[in-house]
Design an enzyme around this catalytic site. Structure first.
Site, PDB file in Angstrom:
ATOM      1  N   HIS A  57       0.931  -0.508  -0.067  1.00 29.24           N
ATOM      2  CA  HIS A  57      -0.045   0.176  -0.007  1.00 29.24           C
ATOM      3  C   HIS A  57       0.527   1.135   0.018  1.00 29.24           C
ATOM      4  O   HIS A  57       1.935   1.219   1.119  1.00 29.24           O
ATOM      5  CB  HIS A  57      -1.125   0.338   1.218  1.00 29.24           C
ATOM      6  CG  HIS A  57      -0.188  -0.123   2.364  1.00 29.24           C
ATOM      7  ND1 HIS A  57      -0.321   1.125   3.405  1.00 29.24           N
ATOM      8  CD2 HIS A  57      -0.408  -1.001   2.694  1.00 29.24           C
ATOM      9  CE1 HIS A  57       0.144   1.166   4.822  1.00 29.24           C
ATOM     10  NE2 HIS A  57       0.073  -0.742   4.992  1.00 29.24           N
ATOM     11  N   SER A 114      -3.369  -6.036  11.177  1.00 30.48           N
ATOM     12  CA  SER A 114      -3.919  -6.079  10.609  1.00 30.48           C
ATOM     13  C   SER A 114      -4.055  -6.069   9.078  1.00 30.48           C
ATOM     14  O   SER A 114      -3.377  -5.289   8.356  1.00 30.48           O
ATOM     15  CB  SER A 114      -5.679  -6.066  10.896  1.00 30.48           C
ATOM     16  OG  SER A 114      -5.705  -6.770  12.339  1.00 30.48           O
ATOM     17  N   ASP A 151      -0.680   3.811   0.683  1.00 32.64           N
ATOM     18  CA  ASP A 151      -1.245   4.916   1.681  1.00 32.64           C
ATOM     19  C   ASP A 151      -0.312   4.854   3.143  1.00 32.64           C
ATOM     20  O   ASP A 151       0.265   3.376   3.773  1.00 32.64           O
ATOM     21  CB  ASP A 151      -2.965   5.075   1.859  1.00 32.64           C
ATOM     22  CG  ASP A 151      -3.344   3.557   2.742  1.00 32.64           C
ATOM     23  OD1 ASP A 151      -2.597   2.505   2.870  1.00 32.64           O
ATOM     24  OD2 ASP A 151      -4.794   3.786   3.479  1.00 32.64           O
ATOM     25  N   GLU A 161      -5.492   0.867   2.776  1.00 32.96           N
ATOM     26  CA  GLU A 161      -4.808  -0.795   3.583  1.00 32.96           C
ATOM     27  C   GLU A 161      -4.680   0.894   5.075  1.00 32.96           C
ATOM     28  O   GLU A 161      -5.863  -0.651   5.367  1.00 32.96           O
ATOM     29  CB  GLU A 161      -3.551  -1.309   3.545  1.00 32.96           C
ATOM     30  CG  GLU A 161      -3.644  -2.182   3.868  1.00 32.96           C
ATOM     31  CD  GLU A 161      -3.171  -1.953   5.644  1.00 32.96           C
ATOM     32  OE1 GLU A 161      -3.360  -2.543   6.020  1.00 32.96           O
ATOM     33  OE2 GLU A 161      -2.780  -0.631   6.070  1.00 32.96           O
ATOM     34  N   GLU A 162      -4.898   0.952   4.636  1.00 33.14           N
ATOM     35  CA  GLU A 162      -4.568   2.139   6.571  1.00 33.14           C
ATOM     36  C   GLU A 162      -6.368   2.406   6.494  1.00 33.14           C
ATOM     37  O   GLU A 162      -6.487   2.598   7.748  1.00 33.14           O
ATOM     38  CB  GLU A 162      -3.592   3.290   6.156  1.00 33.14           C
ATOM     39  CG  GLU A 162      -2.665   2.918   6.189  1.00 33.14           C
ATOM     40  CD  GLU A 162      -1.760   2.122   7.307  1.00 33.14           C
ATOM     41  OE1 GLU A 162      -2.346   1.465   7.868  1.00 33.14           O
ATOM     42  OE2 GLU A 162      -0.459   1.815   7.194  1.00 33.14           O
ATOM     43  N   ARG A 210      -8.957  -6.228  17.960  1.00 33.68           N
ATOM     44  CA  ARG A 210      -8.164  -7.536  17.372  1.00 33.68           C
ATOM     45  C   ARG A 210      -9.164  -8.575  17.199  1.00 33.68           C
ATOM     46  O   ARG A 210      -9.143  -8.772  18.735  1.00 33.68           O
ATOM     47  CB  ARG A 210      -7.351  -6.767  17.621  1.00 33.68           C
ATOM     48  CG  ARG A 210      -6.468  -5.797  18.114  1.00 33.68           C
ATOM     49  CD  ARG A 210      -6.207  -5.927  16.122  1.00 33.68           C
ATOM     50  NE  ARG A 210      -5.077  -4.281  15.557  1.00 33.68           N
ATOM     51  CZ  ARG A 210      -4.950  -3.681  14.599  1.00 33.68           C
ATOM     52  NH1 ARG A 210      -4.916  -4.553  13.827  1.00 33.68           N
ATOM     53  NH2 ARG A 210      -5.037  -1.846  14.098  1.00 33.68           N
ATOM     54  N   HIS A 255     -23.999  24.910  32.220  1.00 37.69           N
ATOM     55  CA  HIS A 255     -23.391  25.496  32.810  1.00 37.69           C
ATOM     56  C   HIS A 255     -22.646  24.146  34.284  1.00 37.69           C
ATOM     57  O   HIS A 255     -23.399  24.001  34.111  1.00 37.69           O
ATOM     58  CB  HIS A 255     -23.307  27.391  33.793  1.00 37.69           C
ATOM     59  CG  HIS A 255     -22.432  27.519  34.433  1.00 37.69           C
ATOM     60  ND1 HIS A 255     -22.287  26.907  35.697  1.00 37.69           N
ATOM     61  CD2 HIS A 255     -21.820  29.024  33.645  1.00 37.69           C
ATOM     62  CE1 HIS A 255     -20.949  27.792  36.428  1.00 37.69           C
ATOM     63  NE2 HIS A 255     -21.224  29.185  35.401  1.00 37.69           N
ATOM     64  N   ASP A 283       5.669   1.087   7.073  1.00 43.05           N
ATOM     65  CA  ASP A 283       4.549   0.942   6.352  1.00 43.05           C
ATOM     66  C   ASP A 283       3.706   2.687   5.480  1.00 43.05           C
ATOM     67  O   ASP A 283       3.362   2.918   6.100  1.00 43.05           O
ATOM     68  CB  ASP A 283       4.153   1.050   8.383  1.00 43.05           C
ATOM     69  CG  ASP A 283       2.002   0.624   7.517  1.00 43.05           C
ATOM     70  OD1 ASP A 283       2.241  -0.023   7.470  1.00 43.05           O
ATOM     71  OD2 ASP A 283       1.883   0.662   9.203  1.00 43.05           O
TER      72      ASP A 283
HETATM   73  N1  BES Z   1       1.917  -2.705   8.239  1.00 45.09           N
HETATM   74  C1  BES Z   1       0.311  -2.754   8.510  1.00 45.09           C
HETATM   75  C2  BES Z   1       0.152  -4.074   9.192  1.00 45.09           C
HETATM   76  C3  BES Z   1       0.749  -4.915  10.331  1.00 45.09           C
HETATM   77  C4  BES Z   1       0.746  -3.690  11.342  1.00 45.09           C
HETATM   78  C5  BES Z   1       1.092  -6.227  10.298  1.00 45.09           C
HETATM   79  C6  BES Z   1       1.619  -4.634  12.702  1.00 45.09           C
HETATM   80  C7  BES Z   1       2.328  -6.808  11.374  1.00 45.09           C
HETATM   81  C8  BES Z   1       2.247  -5.860  12.387  1.00 45.09           C
HETATM   82  C9  BES Z   1      -0.530  -2.539   8.450  1.00 45.09           C
HETATM   83  O1  BES Z   1      -0.562  -1.069   7.252  1.00 45.09           O
HETATM   84  C10 BES Z   1      -2.038  -1.700   9.185  1.00 45.09           C
HETATM   85  O2  BES Z   1      -1.216  -0.953  10.056  1.00 45.09           O
HETATM   86  N2  BES Z   1      -2.638  -2.062   9.180  1.00 45.09           N
HETATM   87  C11 BES Z   1      -4.091  -2.001   9.638  1.00 45.09           C
HETATM   88  C12 BES Z   1      -5.574  -2.431   9.112  1.00 45.09           C
HETATM   89  C13 BES Z   1      -6.281  -1.862   9.831  1.00 45.09           C
HETATM   90  C14 BES Z   1      -6.770  -0.448   8.954  1.00 45.09           C
HETATM   91  C15 BES Z   1      -7.684  -2.600   9.000  1.00 45.09           C
HETATM   92  C16 BES Z   1      -4.144  -2.387  11.462  1.00 45.09           C
HETATM   93  O3  BES Z   1      -3.029  -3.076  11.749  1.00 45.09           O
HETATM   94  O4  BES Z   1      -4.803  -1.507  11.567  1.00 45.09           O
HETATM   95 ZN    ZN Z   2      -0.349   0.769   8.407  1.00 49.11          ZN
END
Ligand code: BES
Ligand code: ZN
Length: 462
Positions: free
Chosen positions: A86, A399, A88, A153-154, A328, A213, A119
């Site tokens: 990604h 994720s 972004d 992705e973010e 998570r 207030h 990232d």
């Molecule tokens: N690079 C990360 C995913 C990641 C984080 C892999 C830590 C391994 C360890 C990715 O860019 C990310 O931050 N993904 C988001 C996805 C979410 C917005 C659905 C995340 O994990 O918060």
């Molecule tokens: Zn990320």
């Protein structure tokens, strides 16, 4: 191959200056003020793909930010790798905590600092540069490559699902390669085989119909900030377990073998706590930190606001309070069901003194990828050649929502080949990519593409 590695060596400086250009584009997908930057960044990625020898390069629109696609299909009989990443990045706030400006790549010591350095722009760029080296030295690649670099992705990859559904033919491949995770530690390369899923919700609590207030009304009206805090505080019990009924129902238990494997990893809880500046760690009782982060579901409050937060004092009893909450998830939880479950529970525990609204922002499923796939076997050899050490197996707590969809929609297994570090400050000020991991990653990528056909003999579907 040797020539490709020499090419990398003699182009080290140029590689860095090009990465600097990529990192200078503030491609923050969640903030609409950056929509123009998102377009510009997609265009930069496309232009760069052309310069390294990729073909059929396209910036493809989605209802959100564009996807960049390209391919090189000149290796008949060899496997086809779908490289996903990604362009972004996360917002940079709080800006004042950055030592150098987030979009001005700065090297201090061993680290390349910038938002997106690890990232994921830096990791995407690693593969761009390995492909460039191979192409420039031999005019062809040992495998076929399709690239899919997205811009959302973010923010949960919400539009990528449909994009993949609509382009199954275009994206046909043998395996997916993703570098968007971390190595276990510095000088400890690893293969990641599991990611957590996510359910993200926003809560709006309304008390009185206007700000009041706090002297005239404090004592007679439930302050929505207090009500919201009480609700959020009740979501964990004293053993660190989430109290929402049914939350753990679908959780796949960790096997004895996996717990033993985690326990053998070179990880010290005490040092971990010290590095994070906390006197004691916190989490679900009965599990180690690695188990909690990698294989147990959690619920976090990501943000909470309301009332007066400006300079000085203001005696106000606010009308509204807000929070962002995310869970998570692990196999076999389902993000939509968990979101509904959390919403139902919040509505049930909401006191009569306030009104509550819950918005489901986005979600994604947890993923487990097979460790005996030919792609992973090639990655193991490549990491050993690139970093001089046999990789460990690890899971991750973060994720990448599209991984499960690649399996579901395209039937593809993913290789998670991370070059970040656990302390890389992703999503936080002073994000960095270690410079040795940058160059080691490029070499590993060259080895990966070179090794893959050896592990794929007779297995290519194409
Ligand atoms: N690079 C990360 C995913 C990641 C984080 C892999 C830590 C391994 C360890 C990715 O860019 C990310 O931050 N993904 C988001 C996805 C979410 C917005 C659905 C995340 O994990 O918060
Ligand atoms: Zn990320």
């Amino acid at each position: 191959m040797q020539r490709a590695l020499q090419y990398i060596e003699s182009n080290k400086e140029r590689y860095l200056s090009e990465l600097k250009e990529f990192l200078a584009i503030p491609s923050v997908s969640s903030q609409s003020t950056h929509n123009g930057d998102m377009q510009r960044c997609a265009q930069w990625v496309a232009d760069h793909m052309r310069t390294i020898g990729m073909q059929n390069v396209k910036v493809m629109p989605t209802p959100g930010h564009p996807v960049v696609y390209s391919e090189w299909l000149g290796a008949p009989g060899a496997p086809t790798v779908l490289l996903y990443g990604h362009y972004d990045v996360q917002p940079v706030d709080p800006l004042n905590l950055w030592t150098s400006p987030p979009f001005e790549m700065t090297i201090r010591g061993e680290q390349i600092f910038a938002r997106g350095a690890a990232d994921d722009k830096g990791q995407v760029f690693i593969h761009f540069k390995s492909i460039e080296a191979i192409m420039k030295q031999s005019g062809k690649l040992p495998v076929n490559i399709k690239m899919l670099i997205e811009g959302e992705e973010e923010v949960g990859s919400e539009n990528l699902d449909n994009f993949v559904k609509d382009h199954t033919e275009l994206l046909k491949a043998d395996l997916v390669l993703i570098s968007d995770s971390s190595m276990f530690a510095k000088d400890v390369p690893s293969i990641c085989y599991a990611l957590r899923g996510l359910s993200y919700l926003e809560i709006e609590v309304t008390g009185p119909n206007k700000d009041l207030h706090s002297g005239s009304f404090g004592g007679s009206v439930h302050n929505p900030i207090q009500a919201l805090s009480e609700m959020i505080a009740s979501l964990h019990d004293k053993n660190g377990k989430v109290t929402i009924p049914g939350f753990y129902n679908k959780v796949r238990a960790l096997s004895k073998a996996e717990r033993t494997a985690f326990a053998k990893l070179p990880f010290k809880e005490k040092e971990y706590a010290k590095d994070l500046g906390v006197k004691e760690l916190y989490g679900e009782k009965g599990f180690s930190s690695l188990e909690r982060v990698w294989a147990r579901p959690t619920l976090e409050c990501n943000g909470i606001w309301g009332g007066y937060t400006g300079e000085g004092a203001k005696t106000v009893l606010p009308s509204k309070a807000f929070a962002k909450i995310s869970c998570r998830l692990v196999p076999d939880q389902d993000s939509a069901s968990i979101a509904k479950m959390v919403e139902k529970h919040l509505k049930k525990i909401a006191p009569k003194t306030i009104q509550i609204q819950v918005r489901n922002l986005h979600g994604g499923e947890a993923a487990i990828t097979p460790i005996n796939s030919p792609g992973v076997q090639a990655a193991i050899v490549a990491l050993e050649k690139g970093f001089g050490k046999k990789p460990l197996y690890q899971r991750e707590g973060g994720s990448i929502p599209i991984v499960v969809q690649f399996k579901k929609l395209l039937g593809l297994d993913t290789v998670l080949l991370g070059f970040g570090l656990p302390d890389e400050n992703a999503h936080s000020p002073n994000e960095f990519l270690n410079i040795n991991n940058f160059y080691g990653g490029i070499k590993t990528s060259v080895h990966f593409f070179n090794e893959l056909p050896n592990f794929w003999k007779g297995k290519s579907k194409k």
